[in-house]
Design a protein around this motif. Structure first.
Motif, mmCIF file in Angstrom:
data_model
loop_
_atom_site.group_PDB
_atom_site.id
_atom_site.type_symbol
_atom_site.label_atom_id
_atom_site.label_comp_id
_atom_site.label_asym_id
_atom_site.label_seq_id
_atom_site.Cartn_x
_atom_site.Cartn_y
_atom_site.Cartn_z
ATOM 1 N N THR A 35 14.653 -10.957 51.184
ATOM 2 C CA THR A 35 13.557 -10.948 52.146
ATOM 3 C C THR A 35 14.114 -10.878 53.570
ATOM 4 N N ARG A 69 12.635 -5.821 51.220
ATOM 5 C CA ARG A 69 13.227 -6.384 50.011
ATOM 6 C C ARG A 69 13.656 -5.291 49.037
ATOM 7 N N GLY A 80 7.689 -6.764 54.454
ATOM 8 C CA GLY A 80 8.520 -7.591 53.581
ATOM 9 C C GLY A 80 8.854 -6.899 52.281
ATOM 10 N N GLN A 81 7.866 -6.223 51.691
ATOM 11 C CA GLN A 81 8.097 -5.501 50.435
ATOM 12 C C GLN A 81 9.078 -4.352 50.636
#
Length: 282
Positions: free
Chosen positions: A270, A264, A260-261
């Motif tokens: 996201t 993003r 997810g990081q």
């Protein structure tokens, strides 16, 4: 000169109706893939501090992202419009056909397309789409338009696959290495390896691979690795019903939080926000 952003996702698409002032600039190295429709006059530019490219009325000039462009001659009667397309938008529009674009731009250096009937139609739709502000399905129309136009350009590339610009041995070797590097990335199930991993696969030092990539494409090997990994992310979020955790595992991320990081940081949203944006909620 003020450039108005026509946004698909953030500022991924920009349209300028007349780029005459930009054409007179000293030099430019834009983070956008640029399509310049020359309506009248002629321009001679130096591409990548090496090749001189001339574009005349009726022709389409293609400038890949991060390519340095220096105007040498601009006729007084030049009129030209331009689309500026981020790598993210270009890859999203082309999908699996992006390899055709990369081969043409970075290996064959096909920068000019002669007048085609479809170009007139594209210019008409550009005016209709980019000038109007009341379109209810603006983003969807933009994406469909962009995909159609880029695929028409790639169709022209495919028809001329054997057309190769003459180049010296060193240049040819660099393009060959770069082509093998892109092919190696594409062949990997898990794309996110270090540069040294790919350099070892190609029997090169990481430093030499970085030098070749920068010279041929204007991008570092890690940029290409990251972009290719993101393409897998985009595809699985768009075209499958798998959960974020399943996608994370399938693409070799250590966990879904790390995935997810990473996503993003690259996409500005996201994974679930991206999936919702393209109406592919599982």
């Amino acid at each position: 000169m003020e450039i108005e952003a026509i946004s698909l996702v953030h500022d991924d698409i920009l349209y300028v109706e007349n780029v005459i002032e930009m054409a007179k600039a000293q030099s430019a190295r834009l983070p956008y893939n640029t399509l310049v429709f020359c309506q009248s006059g002629k321009v001679l530019v130096e591409m990548g501090c090496r090749d001189n490219v001339k574009v005349e009325a009726g022709q389409l000039l293609l400038i890949p992202a991060q390519k340095t462009v220096y105007p040498i001659m601009v006729s007084t009667d030049v009129m030209a419009s331009a689309l500026f397309i981020s790598d993210k938008a270009l890859k999203s529009a082309l999908g699996g056909q992006v390899d055709i674009w990369n081969r043409a731009m970075y290996m064959k250096e096909v920068y000019v397309i002669d007048h085609q009937d479809w170009m007139d139609g594209m210019r008409y739709y550009i005016n209709s789409i980019f000038v109007r502000r009341d379109l209810q399905l603006r983003d969807e129309i933009l994406l469909s338009f962009l995909r159609t136009m880029l695929l028409m350009i790639c169709e022209g590339f495919v028809e001329h696959e054997d057309a190769m610009h003459p180049a010296d041995t060193a240049t040819m070797r660099g393009k060959d290495i770069f082509g093998r590097f892109l092919a190696q990335i594409a062949s990997e199930r898990y794309k996110r390896h270090q540069v040294s991993y790919y350099a070892d696969k190609l029997c090169l030092t990481p430093k030499y691979l970085s030098t070749v990539c920068q010279r041929v494409s204007g991008k570092s090997p890690m940029q290409w690795i990251t972009e290719s990994a993101m393409e897998d992310c985009y595809a699985m979020l768009r075209d499958s019903n798998k959960t974020v955790k399943e996608i994370s595992d399938g693409l070799g991320f250590p966990n879904s939080s790390f995935f997810g990081q990473f996503f993003r940081r690259q996409a500005g949203m996201t994974p679930l926000e991206y999936r919702a944006k393209y109406h592919k909620v599982g």
